[in-house]
Design a protein around this motif. Structure first.
Motif, PDB file in Angstrom:
ATOM      1  N   PRO A 171       1.015  -0.833   0.288  1.00 28.84           N
ATOM      2  CA  PRO A 171      -0.002  -0.251  -0.072  1.00 28.84           C
ATOM      3  C   PRO A 171       0.844   1.000   0.012  1.00 28.84           C
ATOM      4  CG  PRO A 171       0.014  -1.084   2.502  1.00 28.84           C
ATOM      5  CD  PRO A 171       0.851  -1.996   1.193  1.00 28.84           C
ATOM      6  N   TYR A 172       0.351   2.484  -0.453  1.00 26.39           N
ATOM      7  CA  TYR A 172       1.474   3.697  -0.581  1.00 26.39           C
ATOM      8  C   TYR A 172      -0.042   4.976  -1.879  1.00 26.39           C
ATOM      9  CZ  TYR A 172       0.759   2.991  -5.595  1.00 26.39           C
ATOM     10  OH  TYR A 172       0.106   2.755  -7.228  1.00 26.39           O
ATOM     11  N   LYS A 173       0.772   5.890  -1.230  1.00 32.15           N
ATOM     12  CA  LYS A 173       0.182   7.282  -1.608  1.00 32.15           C
ATOM     13  C   LYS A 173       1.004   7.640  -2.262  1.00 32.15           C
ATOM     14  CE  LYS A 173      -0.687   9.724   1.992  1.00 32.15           C
ATOM     15  NZ  LYS A 173      -1.694  10.486   2.847  1.00 32.15           N
ATOM     16  N   ILE A 174       0.563   8.369  -2.925  1.00 32.85           N
ATOM     17  CA  ILE A 174       1.339   9.979  -3.679  1.00 32.85           C
ATOM     18  C   ILE A 174       1.205  11.343  -3.047  1.00 32.85           C
ATOM     19  CG2 ILE A 174       2.374  10.794  -6.204  1.00 32.85           C
ATOM     20  CD1 ILE A 174       0.995   8.377  -7.418  1.00 32.85           C
ATOM     21  N   ILE A 175       2.729  11.708  -2.698  1.00 36.77           N
ATOM     22  CA  ILE A 175       2.373  12.220  -1.837  1.00 36.77           C
ATOM     23  C   ILE A 175       2.361  13.667  -2.175  1.00 36.77           C
ATOM     24  CG2 ILE A 175       3.482  13.835   0.367  1.00 36.77           C
ATOM     25  CD1 ILE A 175       4.088  11.625   1.546  1.00 36.77           C
ATOM     26  N   ARG A 176       3.170  14.087  -3.566  1.00 34.52           N
ATOM     27  CA  ARG A 176       3.319  14.722  -4.469  1.00 34.52           C
ATOM     28  C   ARG A 176       4.494  14.458  -5.889  1.00 34.52           C
ATOM     29  NH1 ARG A 176       8.208  17.724  -4.420  1.00 34.52           N
ATOM     30  NH2 ARG A 176       9.498  16.669  -3.379  1.00 34.52           N
ATOM     31  N   ALA A 177       3.978  15.511  -6.899  1.00 32.75           N
ATOM     32  CA  ALA A 177       4.353  14.981  -8.159  1.00 32.75           C
ATOM     33  C   ALA A 177       5.004  16.061  -9.020  1.00 32.75           C
ATOM     34  CB  ALA A 177       3.063  14.485  -9.365  1.00 32.75           C
TER      35      ALA A 177
END
Length: 56
Positions: free
Chosen positions: A45-51
């Motif tokens: 499980p992961y979450k993209i915080i910033r791109a």
């Protein structure tokens, strides 16, 4: 004629299992996420915080 410049992205991903964050640079968000997931066995499980888009 419009010529586009190659761009890269920088992605910050939070590992929801450990709470650690990782930064990756690549040609696309999918490349960065794919590399992150390749470091572990099974789904992670992961979450993209910033791109961000990086211009050369």
């Amino acid at each position: 004629m419009i010529v586009s410049e190659p761009v890269k992205v920088e992605v910050e991903i939070e590992d929801l299992t450990t709470g650690c964050t990782y930064r990756y640079k690549g040609n696309s968000i999918n490349d960065c996420v794919g590399y992150f997931l390749s470091l572990f066995i099974g789904k992670r499980p992961y979450k993209i915080i910033r791109a961000n888009v990086l211009l050369s």
